[in-house]
Each structure stands twice: as C-alpha cells, then as structure tokens.
Design an enzyme around this catalytic site. Structure first.
Site, PDB file in Angstrom:
ATOM      1  N   HIS A 292      19.054  51.669  55.159  1.00  0.00           N
ATOM      2  CA  HIS A 292      20.078  52.243  56.042  1.00  0.00           C
ATOM      3  C   HIS A 292      19.533  53.325  56.955  1.00  0.00           C
ATOM      4  O   HIS A 292      20.225  53.795  57.848  1.00  0.00           O
ATOM      5  CB  HIS A 292      21.223  52.860  55.217  1.00  0.00           C
ATOM      6  CG  HIS A 292      20.852  54.157  54.577  1.00  0.00           C
ATOM      7  ND1 HIS A 292      20.187  54.231  53.386  1.00  0.00           N
ATOM      8  CD2 HIS A 292      21.035  55.445  54.985  1.00  0.00           C
ATOM      9  CE1 HIS A 292      19.971  55.487  53.074  1.00  0.00           C
ATOM     10  NE2 HIS A 292      20.464  56.252  54.029  1.00  0.00           N
TER      11      HIS A 292
HETATM   12  C1  UD1 Z   1      24.311  59.179  56.621  1.00  0.00           C
HETATM   13  C2  UD1 Z   1      23.327  60.344  56.679  1.00  0.00           C
HETATM   14  C3  UD1 Z   1      22.044  59.950  55.972  1.00  0.00           C
HETATM   15  C4  UD1 Z   1      22.316  59.458  54.566  1.00  0.00           C
HETATM   16  C5  UD1 Z   1      23.353  58.351  54.597  1.00  0.00           C
HETATM   17  C6  UD1 Z   1      23.724  57.981  53.183  1.00  0.00           C
HETATM   18  C7  UD1 Z   1      23.452  61.786  58.674  1.00  0.00           C
HETATM   19  C8  UD1 Z   1      22.802  62.118  59.960  1.00  0.00           C
HETATM   20  N1  UD1 Z   1      22.984  60.687  58.056  1.00  0.00           N
HETATM   21  O1  UD1 Z   1      23.719  58.112  57.344  1.00  0.00           O
HETATM   22  O2  UD1 Z   1      21.180  61.073  55.884  1.00  0.00           O
HETATM   23  O3  UD1 Z   1      21.123  58.976  54.009  1.00  0.00           O
HETATM   24  O4  UD1 Z   1      24.538  58.820  55.266  1.00  0.00           O
HETATM   25  O5  UD1 Z   1      24.276  56.712  53.092  1.00  0.00           O
HETATM   26  O6  UD1 Z   1      24.332  62.484  58.239  1.00  0.00           O
HETATM   27  N2  UD1 Z   1      29.960  53.215  58.376  1.00  0.00           N
HETATM   28  C9  UD1 Z   1      31.012  52.423  57.999  1.00  0.00           C
HETATM   29  N3  UD1 Z   1      31.741  52.813  56.906  1.00  0.00           N
HETATM   30  C10 UD1 Z   1      31.477  53.930  56.196  1.00  0.00           C
HETATM   31  C11 UD1 Z   1      30.405  54.724  56.599  1.00  0.00           C
HETATM   32  C12 UD1 Z   1      29.642  54.360  57.699  1.00  0.00           C
HETATM   33  O7  UD1 Z   1      31.302  51.395  58.603  1.00  0.00           O
HETATM   34  O8  UD1 Z   1      32.186  54.220  55.212  1.00  0.00           O
HETATM   35  C13 UD1 Z   1      29.164  52.793  59.555  1.00  0.00           C
HETATM   36  C14 UD1 Z   1      29.790  53.266  60.871  1.00  0.00           C
HETATM   37  O9  UD1 Z   1      29.514  52.305  61.838  1.00  0.00           O
HETATM   38  C15 UD1 Z   1      28.964  54.506  61.166  1.00  0.00           C
HETATM   39  C16 UD1 Z   1      27.601  54.094  60.642  1.00  0.00           C
HETATM   40  O10 UD1 Z   1      27.866  53.339  59.469  1.00  0.00           O
HETATM   41  O11 UD1 Z   1      28.939  54.830  62.521  1.00  0.00           O
HETATM   42  C17 UD1 Z   1      26.690  55.233  60.325  1.00  0.00           C
HETATM   43  O12 UD1 Z   1      27.332  56.177  59.471  1.00  0.00           O
HETATM   44  P1  UD1 Z   1      26.838  57.699  59.474  1.00  0.00           P
HETATM   45  O13 UD1 Z   1      27.551  58.438  58.438  1.00  0.00           O
HETATM   46  O14 UD1 Z   1      26.846  58.232  60.861  1.00  0.00           O
HETATM   47  O15 UD1 Z   1      25.302  57.572  59.102  1.00  0.00           O
HETATM   48  P2  UD1 Z   1      24.602  56.907  57.845  1.00  0.00           P
HETATM   49  O16 UD1 Z   1      23.612  55.916  58.335  1.00  0.00           O
HETATM   50  O17 UD1 Z   1      25.600  56.470  56.856  1.00  0.00           O
HETATM   51  N1  UDP Z   2      24.071  53.805  45.964  1.00  0.00           N
HETATM   52  C1  UDP Z   2      25.253  53.289  45.461  1.00  0.00           C
HETATM   53  N2  UDP Z   2      25.679  52.069  45.936  1.00  0.00           N
HETATM   54  C2  UDP Z   2      24.980  51.359  46.857  1.00  0.00           C
HETATM   55  C3  UDP Z   2      23.770  51.902  47.349  1.00  0.00           C
HETATM   56  C4  UDP Z   2      23.350  53.141  46.908  1.00  0.00           C
HETATM   57  O1  UDP Z   2      25.899  53.902  44.622  1.00  0.00           O
HETATM   58  O2  UDP Z   2      25.429  50.267  47.227  1.00  0.00           O
HETATM   59  C5  UDP Z   2      23.626  55.111  45.464  1.00  0.00           C
HETATM   60  C6  UDP Z   2      22.184  55.182  45.011  1.00  0.00           C
HETATM   61  O3  UDP Z   2      22.040  54.702  43.696  1.00  0.00           O
HETATM   62  C7  UDP Z   2      21.904  56.674  45.124  1.00  0.00           C
HETATM   63  C8  UDP Z   2      22.701  57.057  46.346  1.00  0.00           C
HETATM   64  O4  UDP Z   2      23.668  56.024  46.532  1.00  0.00           O
HETATM   65  O5  UDP Z   2      22.439  57.367  44.004  1.00  0.00           O
HETATM   66  C9  UDP Z   2      21.802  57.138  47.515  1.00  0.00           C
HETATM   67  O6  UDP Z   2      22.539  57.167  48.679  1.00  0.00           O
HETATM   68  P1  UDP Z   2      22.012  56.594  50.058  1.00  0.00           P
HETATM   69  O7  UDP Z   2      20.891  55.662  49.839  1.00  0.00           O
HETATM   70  O8  UDP Z   2      23.206  56.108  50.775  1.00  0.00           O
HETATM   71  O9  UDP Z   2      21.535  57.923  50.801  1.00  0.00           O
HETATM   72  P2  UDP Z   2      20.199  58.798  50.740  1.00  0.00           P
HETATM   73  O10 UDP Z   2      19.886  59.116  49.332  1.00  0.00           O
HETATM   74  O11 UDP Z   2      19.134  58.007  51.428  1.00  0.00           O
HETATM   75  O12 UDP Z   2      20.552  59.990  51.559  1.00  0.00           O
END
Ligand code: UD1
Ligand code: UDP
Length: 360
Positions: free
Chosen positions: A208
């Site tokens: 992601h």
């Molecule tokens: C965010 C964090 C990242 C973290 C990740 C965990 C920032 C800059 N990034 O990235 O550090 O590792 O969360 O997962 O804060 N979306 C959905 N449904 C949801 C959430 C997101 O559809 O419930 C989609 C939307 O299109 C959204 C995109 O994912 O625009 C990105 O979501 P966003 O929270 O901006 O960034 P992440 O890639 O999730």
């Molecule tokens: N995780 C989860 N369900 C998923 C994918 C990840 O519960 O489908 C958990 C994972 O085990 C870890 C946390 O989410 O505990 C990590 O989050 P993510 O990878 O979204 O973000 P990051 O750690 O890179 O910021």
C-alpha cells in the site's frame, strides 16, 4: 489525568487499542485516568476501521471528524481545525498520537499550538527519505512532543543524533519497546483463520505504500513478480483499497494471486502466524513477521526497522521484478541473530507510567 487520543488509520487502531486497554485497566484499579478518543476519519471503510474497534474492544470514538480521502494538505488542514475545536472543548492534560500518518501530524500540531503536552508513540523512527509523507509527519511530530516513546534503541539514537536535548527543555526520550509487540502477544491465542484462504503453505503479501502505488513502473514490477510467484505457490494478498484502485487504474491484473479484502486484526494475526513467508511494504507487518518468526522481504528501498535487516530477519529488495522473485524463492528458513529487539511486551504500561509522572 485526561488523555485525548487522536487516531485515524488502520495501524493506529492496532497500536492505540493496546494502550487503551491498559488505560482502562488502570482506571478500573482506581487510578484517575480518562481517555477521550478522536477518530479523524482518515480510514473509514468498515474493514479498515470499525472492525478493529469491535475486535480489540476499543471504546467507541467520542468524536468522529470524517476527514478521509483528500489530498495531503486538505486532509491534514481539515483535521487540524477540527482537532483544535475538540481540544479547546476537552482541555486534556495529554494528547497521544501514534506513528507517522497525516492524523498523527494533525493531532500533534493542534496540541502544540494550544501548548498541550504531546505523547508520541513510535517516536524517533527515520527512513532518511524526505519524499515519504510519513518521514515529514514523524519528524515534525517528534519535534513538538514532550514524551518521545521510542520502540527501539535505533530510534533513541536517531533522536540523539538530531540533538533532541536542544529541542525543548521538557522533552523526554524513553525506549519503552513496541506497543505492536504487546498487541501481538495479547492476540496471538485469539487469532481466527479467514474464510477464504486456501489450505496449505502460503506467502502473505501486503502492498500500500505511496512510493510503490504512486509509481506505475514500481507497481508493474511488483504485480509482475507476484503473478510469477503465484504461478506455483499460494500467495494471499489482503488488498488495501488504495492499491485496489491503483491496480485498476494502471490496467494491471493479478492472475493467480489469492486476493482478499482487507481483514481484521484477528484474521491478520492468523495469517502472519500461519504463513511460510511474508512480502510487504508495510511497516507494521515487517515487525509482525519477526514476532512470529517468519522470513520477510520488504518491497522498499529503505526501512525504518533497520535492526531487522541487520539481524537477518528481513531483506530489503525494492521493486525490481527479478530481485523480488529470486529473493522470495531463495529466502530459506527463518533466521535472526537478535532477540528482544522490540522490548518485552509491556510498552503500553510503561507509556502510561511515564505520562502519569512516574517514570524512572
Ligand atoms: C495511510 C498512511 C500510511 C499508512 C497507511 C496504513 C499517510 C500519509 N499515510 O496511507 O503511512 O501506512 O495509512 O494503512 O497518512 N481508502 C479507502 N478506504 C479507506 C481508506 C482509504 O478507499 O477506508 C482509499 C482512498 O481512496 C484513499 C486512499 O485509500 O484516498 C489512500 O488513503 P490514505 O489514508 O490517504 O493513505 P494510505 O495509503 O491509507
Ligand atoms: N493489517 C490488518 N489487516 C490487513 C492488513 C494489515 O489488520 O488486511 C494489520 C497488520 O497486521 C499490522 C497493521 O495492519 O498490524 C499494519 O498496518 P498497515 O500495513 O496498513 O500500515 P503501516 O504499518 O505500513 O503503517
């Protein structure tokens, strides 16, 4: 002591869930602690948010700010304004923020401008790549925090090399260990197998990270590698919504990969504890692979969790198709030369002891 917890993204629910459970335990034992939870709305799908509150019995948020799915500036700015309103109303003694997302930065900035002490859980991590939004978020959050709760010795060293002692005269640096280890230990016996996972050996994969998803070239390489690997091995990919959208936009296909929707934490603990190998660009999953003694390759060019690489538990492979395929095939059995890299599973207790003014 009134604590306002600001959270909004999946990994923060998992981290804060552990601290929240400890806060509730202390309250039950008669301590004067109250937690107010502010959910920014950064993650909002049921399987990216609600499921963690239900499974981990995190109290329902007191405030839902509904600020998701925006550009970085709009998201952070709107969160900042709304969190400020909450803090003015609640007048907490401490604001707790976790990790490095836009929700972390907004919470820290709002508190800092109101002179409310900030506790940053997962302080001191650095990738040394300022193109990552997370690197900017974590550096700025560290800079304004009072309590810098580091998960590792590396994080402590990073802060000292930036002269943390000259930042603010009340800043405190503590290596408390990693709250994610507390969570993994607590939930490992409660893990649940997801319904739609094939029987037999499998590789667990998550993708992601913006540096991958925002680059068509990197995504093409990663998806190409996954398809090649999945030709003769099971690959289970709980797909982040961001990645699902971008794969469709780039016109890429995941042929034989077992793609599933994002799962809750109990399913995820089952997946990581039962898989053979992990390939990921997640921060949290790199550590969970280590907690459950699974070999891991990381699809990034650098990592904040450098001790895993030095100990041989993790290999950085970037986004080159051939390197990914040869690394996952050549990984062999789990090996690691260091133990106890992330503390002893009592990080949450240590954090609350500190913010209660009882640090040693
Ligand atoms: C965010 C964090 C990242 C973290 C990740 C965990 C920032 C800059 N990034 O990235 O550090 O590792 O969360 O997962 O804060 N979306 C959905 N449904 C949801 C959430 C997101 O559809 O419930 C989609 C939307 O299109 C959204 C995109 O994912 O625009 C990105 O979501 P966003 O929270 O901006 O960034 P992440 O890639 O999730
Ligand atoms: N995780 C989860 N369900 C998923 C994918 C990840 O519960 O489908 C958990 C994972 O085990 C870890 C946390 O989410 O505990 C990590 O989050 P993510 O990878 O979204 O973000 P990051 O750690 O890179 O910021």
């Amino acid at each position: 002591m009134k604590v306002v917890t600001v959270l909004g993204a999946r990994p923060q629910f998992i981290k804060a869930g552990t601290v929240s459970r400890e806060l509730a335990k202390q309250k039950e034992s008669g301590k004067n602690v109250d937690e107010v939870i502010v959910h920014t709305g950064q993650h909002y799908d049921a399987n990216m948010s609600d499921i963690f509150f239900e499974e981990m019995k995190i109290p329902k948020p007191d405030y839902m700010l509904g600020v998701g799915c925006r550009t970085h500036g709009a998201m952070t700015g709107q969160m900042l304004e709304k969190i400020e309103n909450v803090l003015v109303e609640e007048k907490p003694d401490v604001v707790m923020v976790y990790g490095d997302t836009n929700s972390t930065l907004a919470g820290a900035l709002a508190a800092s401008k109101l002179h409310i002490p900030i506790a940053h859980v997962e302080a001191g991590l650095r990738s040394f790549n300022m193109n990552m939004p997370e690197e900017v978020n974590r550096i700025l959050t560290d800079r304004v925090s009072k309590w810098l709760f580091c998960p590792t010795e590396t994080a402590v060293k990073n802060l000292h090399s930036e002269s943390v002692e000259n930042w603010k005269n009340d800043a405190e640096v503590h290596n408390v260990g990693d709250v994610m280890l507390d969570g993994a230990l607590f939930y490992k016996d409660l893990a649940v197998k997801p319904n739609n996972v094939p029987d037999g050996a499998f590789i667990l994969c998550t993708i992601h990270r913006a540096e991958n998803t925002d680059s068509k070239e990197r995504m093409t390489n990663i998806i190409g590698a996954l398809n090649e690997i999945a030709h003769d091995q099971n690959v289970v990919l709980p797909l982040h919504p961001r990645t699902r959208k971008i794969i469709a936009e780039y016109g890429l296909g995941l042929d034989e990969v077992k793609v599933i929707d994002p799962v809750g934490y109990l399913n995820m603990v089952w997946l990581v504890s039962n898989c053979d190998k992990v390939m990921t660009d997640s921060g949290g999953l790199q550590k969970e692979a280590y907690f459950f003694s699974k070999p891991c390759i990381t699809l990034r060019d650098e990592t904040e969790w450098v001790e895993l690489v030095s100990a041989g538990a993790n290999k950085l492979v970037g986004a080159n198709r051939n390197s990914i395929v040869s690394s996952i095939n050549g990984i062999g059995s789990y090996r690691c030369s260091s133990h106890g890299l992330y503390g002893d599973g009592s990080a949450a207790e240590k954090i609350i002891t500190c913010i209660g003014g009882r640090c040693r």
